[in-house]
Design a protein around this motif. Structure first.
Motif, mmCIF file in Angstrom:
data_model
loop_
_atom_site.group_PDB
_atom_site.id
_atom_site.type_symbol
_atom_site.label_atom_id
_atom_site.label_comp_id
_atom_site.label_asym_id
_atom_site.label_seq_id
_atom_site.Cartn_x
_atom_site.Cartn_y
_atom_site.Cartn_z
ATOM 1 N N ASN A 1 0.773 -1.186 -0.092
ATOM 2 C CA ASN A 1 0.039 0.029 -0.013
ATOM 3 C C ASN A 1 0.979 1.355 0.193
ATOM 4 O OD1 ASN A 1 -1.705 1.992 0.412
ATOM 5 N ND2 ASN A 1 -2.912 1.001 2.140
ATOM 6 N N PRO A 2 0.995 1.994 -1.057
ATOM 7 C CA PRO A 2 1.822 3.071 -1.029
ATOM 8 C C PRO A 2 1.576 4.295 -0.024
ATOM 9 C CG PRO A 2 0.426 3.030 -2.987
ATOM 10 C CD PRO A 2 0.088 1.774 -2.319
ATOM 11 N N THR B 1 3.991 3.127 5.326
ATOM 12 C CA THR B 1 5.338 3.593 5.646
ATOM 13 C C THR B 1 6.486 2.565 5.595
ATOM 14 O OG1 THR B 1 5.083 3.568 7.955
ATOM 15 C CG2 THR B 1 4.707 5.585 6.888
ATOM 16 N N SER B 2 6.360 1.458 5.454
ATOM 17 C CA SER B 2 7.463 0.278 5.281
ATOM 18 C C SER B 2 8.227 0.724 4.109
ATOM 19 C CB SER B 2 6.754 -0.946 5.224
ATOM 20 O OG SER B 2 6.376 -0.937 4.014
ATOM 21 N N GLY B 3 9.403 0.138 4.249
ATOM 22 C CA GLY B 3 10.485 0.590 3.030
ATOM 23 C C GLY B 3 9.914 0.259 1.806
ATOM 24 N N ARG C 1 5.731 4.062 -3.731
ATOM 25 C CA ARG C 1 5.112 5.367 -3.878
ATOM 26 C C ARG C 1 6.167 6.220 -4.724
ATOM 27 N NH1 ARG C 1 4.059 6.520 1.507
ATOM 28 N NH2 ARG C 1 5.743 7.933 1.766
ATOM 29 N N ASN C 2 7.466 5.973 -4.315
ATOM 30 C CA ASN C 2 8.412 6.915 -5.027
ATOM 31 C C ASN C 2 8.411 6.517 -6.635
ATOM 32 O OD1 ASN C 2 8.950 8.193 -2.770
ATOM 33 N ND2 ASN C 2 10.765 6.800 -2.156
ATOM 34 N N VAL C 3 8.644 5.182 -6.740
ATOM 35 C CA VAL C 3 8.473 4.670 -8.204
ATOM 36 C C VAL C 3 7.412 5.267 -8.974
ATOM 37 C CG1 VAL C 3 8.279 2.731 -9.784
ATOM 38 C CG2 VAL C 3 9.725 2.815 -7.725
ATOM 39 N N ILE C 4 6.053 5.311 -8.283
ATOM 40 C CA ILE C 4 4.944 5.486 -9.037
ATOM 41 C C ILE C 4 5.063 7.448 -9.251
ATOM 42 C CG2 ILE C 4 2.460 6.211 -8.723
ATOM 43 C CD1 ILE C 4 2.655 3.407 -7.168
#
Lengths: 425, 308
Positions: A37-38, A41-43, A49-52
């Motif tokens: 789930n983006p 807060t897990s790595g 989230r960053n990739v998206i």
């Protein structure tokens, strides 16, 4: 009556126009089912989230919509959604790619990613993961998080009794090391031998070692009730009979063994390499100085034992209306930029050679990942494409239990394991 | 054609008889939606289960029609037959101990004083804890590696033992789990029955000089026949169809010693993805449940009381 038909016709036309408008609106929207789930807060979730965000910044017309799912039921749910023609464009899977392919729910990536694959072939690691995702020459998934079941051990306990990881090279050395730990009053080997939530064990690893690295033969056929099967099973049951492995192991799932290891109740445990980060974050004793990862032992010193490999990977829905955009995003997730996010932020094994040597990937969990990556590259054996192997470990555990507790001969117990495995194919 | 406002059926003698008038049909109309829901959520899945049990289904893909082959397969499977034995062993032992403990608690706490109310609340705690959580807790309590058993049994001179790693003690563990959790439920059902017995009967017995044991055998037990039978039916069906205890506490092991029919079915259908086989097992389980109900009905008849 005429007015009734006119109303009905108008309603149908309006609905059709609405559907068309929705389809138009969804043209730039790529939906994806994953266990991550983006918003969390897990790595790995932050990495996603960053990739998206990076992809959407480079492709203003495309929206990536993530619909988080429960990992255990995601594949079956996807197949059902495919049947109803309402599936997302991209689906993540680990050991269920066979189901996705055999049900026709996912499509070949060759038309979209063949050129990308040729251009990136030299940099991409884990060829065996790509082989595992290739059916009849068609790439059906892009591996993202490769992992394998390896041997975790306590460096500090080993040092106390003068052992090193080299002592785990052979089965004889392995048994002697466990004995030495026990004699010194230190916790020993934790093996999950329950039918429930099984994992690789001594028996399955020894069998694979003696069977050219595979559990199943070509065509997904099991034939365990052989001399090598008996040799492998007896190796394990003898260790239980001699007290090197507690009888409690027959009631222990993979998760139980891992929880005990985290709690300091074991010095050696087989476990998936993907849990290295969780070990470091959930225990106060674990760091790269106190825990190590090594390949499985073998019968001889000339090679290490095989490890069962797998990978979280992404596939393209066969009914997707956005195949171009979706496959492009899939390639981006495995690009150098994406691979860096997964490795650095997500603390996963590096997907590319160019990422593996980044200075950020040193110490802590990255040291363990480095060891796991080398072991996976050297000893990782992925299941043959389309073979259902995940429950086979449970069949072997049941065979060990039947030999130990029901007095069944190893050959008969392994014949039942063979029948159970073949019934699933 | 039936007369307006009157539903007619053909009687056994072949003549048309008026059974329902409009006023009599109305109550059935109120019940009809619920019968429809029952059909939707019980009969329809049951019919689908029977239908799909006749096919070879792997990984949600319906394959060839195989007739009764799935049924032949399960009845020739050593492990399935063993699971029938496990189901009966677990159900009967759990039923026996749960009923005894539940009845004892109900008798002890039937009076509405402060002590009873407090103790009832304490005893209900296991029942309100999630079955999953309770079983998981017990699994760790009984663990040889990290549990409490060695600490508790060691001072008594009992050597370290693996309760969950031995077939006989593993069965005892899941029976204990069932009793621990569901005695409170049995207590509630039986207590309701005890409270329905008129107090003046006990007072009359006391005046006549009846002892407590005599009163129990000759008044309480006969008047509790119906609540007891209802409790037994409810508990037996519950234990026969239980999954969580076995799945969480023992995983069906060791060596299949605690794998009951439901767990065997669950594994076939959802872990092995053999849904045709799993449906066949579910239908067999349904028949097993029907057999249990039939036995209970016979018990009702033998006791001379039919359920109203």
């Amino acid at each position: 009556m005429g007015r009734y038909y006119a109303r009905t016709l108008a309603t149908v036309l309006a609905a059709t126009c609405s559907l068309g408008a929705i389809a138009q609106a969804n043209a730039g929207t790529v939906t994806m089912w994953t266990f991550l789930n983006p918003e969390n807060t897990s790595g790995r979730e932050v990495a996603l989230r960053n990739v998206i965000e990076k992809y959407e910044a480079n492709h203003p017309g495309v929206d990536i919509v993530v619909e988080p799912q429960d990992w255990a039921t995601m594949t079956e749910k996807f197949v059902l959604s495919h049947s109803a023609n309402r599936a997302p464009d991209i689906i993540w899977s680990a050991q269920d790619l066979g189901l996705l392919v055999n049900s026709g729910a996912v499509t070949s990536l060759n038309p979209y990613l063949a050129d990308w694959l040729a251009e990136n072939d030299d940099d991409l690691l884990f060829d065996n993961a790509y082989d595992n995702a290739t059916y009849d020459g068609e790439l059906m998934a892009v591996p993202l998080f490769p992992y394998s079941v390896l041997v975790f051990y306590r460096k500090d306990h080993f040092a106390q009794v003068g052992l090193t990881e080299d002592d785990l090279d052979t089965w004889d050395g392995f048994a002697a090391a466990v004995k030495k730990l026990q004699d010194a009053g230190l916790p020993g080997l934790l093996l999950p031998l329950s039918e429930d939530k099984p994992s690789s064990t001594i028996a399955t690893t020894a069998y694979m070692d003696l069977n050219d690295g595979h559990l199943l033969a070509e065509g997904c056929v099991a034939d365990f009730a052989t001399d090598i099967g008996v040799q492998a099973l007896t190796l394990q049951t003898d260790m239980i009979k001699s007290g090197l492995i507690s009888q409690e192991a027959v009631a222990r799932t993979n998760d139980d063994a891992w929880d005990l290891f985290i709690g300091g109740r074991g010095s050696i445990v087989p476990q998936t390499s993907a849990r290295a980060g969780a070990l470091l974050s959930s225990s106060d004793w674990a760091n790269e100085e106190t825990v190590g990862i090594v390949p499985w032992p073998s019968f001889t010193t000339d090679h290490h034992g095989p490890s069962v490999g797998a990978s979280w990977q992404v596939s393209l829905w066969s009914g997707s209306q956005n195949k171009e955009e979706a496959s492009d995003f899939m390639a981006f997730m495995a690009s150098e930029e994406g691979a860096k996010e997964w490795a650095v932020t997500g603390e996963q094994l590096p997907l590319r050679a160019s990422v593996a040597n980044l200075p950020e990937l040193s110490g802590g969990v990255f040291a363990l990942n480095q060891a796991a990556s080398e072991a996976l590259n050297e000893t990782g054996r992925f299941p043959r494409p389309g073979c259902a192997e995940s429950s086979t470990m449970g069949d072997w555990n049941r065979a060990a239990q039947d030999v130990l507790l029901n007095g069944i001969s190893p050959v008969d117990a392994l014949q039942e394991a063979t029948d159970s495995t073949n019934r699933r194919q | 054609m039936a007369e307006a406002g009157v539903a007619t059926v053909v009687g056994t003698g072949g003549r048309r008889s008026k059974l329902f008038r409009v006023g009599e049909v109305k109550p059935y109309l109120f019940v009809l939606p619920f019968i429809g829901l029952e059909a939707l959520f019980l009969l329809l899945p049951l019919g689908m289960s029977l239908y799909y049990s006749l096919f070879d289904i792997k990984y949600l893909i319906v394959g060839d029609f195989v007739g009764l082959q799935n049924y032949f397969e399960i009845f020739s499977n050593r492990r399935f037959l063993a699971s029938v034995g496990v189901t009966m062993t677990f159900s009967l032992f759990s039923l026996f101990f749960t009923f005894i403990v539940g009845f004892a608690l109900a008798l002890w706490l039937v009076k509405d004083n402060g002590h009873s109310v407090f103790m009832r609340a304490i005893i209900l705690v296991p029942y309100v804890i999630s079955m999953l959580v309770g079983s998981l807790l017990l699994k760790w309590v009984l663990s040889q590696d990290a549990g409490l058993t060695d600490l508790l049994l060691g001072p008594l001179g009992i050597p370290s033992l693996s309760i969950l790693g031995d077939p006989s003690t593993a069965m005892a563990a899941i029976v204990y789990n069932g009793v621990w959790r569901d005695s409170a439920f049995a207590m509630m059902l039986l207590m309701a029955g005890l409270k329905s017995i008129p107090l003046h009967i006990y007072q009359a017995a006391k005046v006549d000089g009846a002892s407590k044991l005599y009163t129990f055998w000759r008044i309480t037990l006969p008047l509790m026949r119906m609540p007891i039978l209802i409790t037994l039916v409810r508990l037996l069906l519950y234990f026969v169809n239980s999954l969580t205890f076995q799945l969480v506490l023992t995983g069906g092991g060791p060596a299949g010693a605690t794998t009951n029919i439901v767990l065997h079915m669950y594994r076939s259908a959802f872990e092995d993805s053999l849904l045709g086989l799993g449906n066949a097992m579910s239908f067999v389980l349904f028949l097993f449940n029907l057999a249990i109900i039939a036995v209970i009905i016979i018990l009702f008849r033998v006791s001379g009381r039919t359920p109203k």
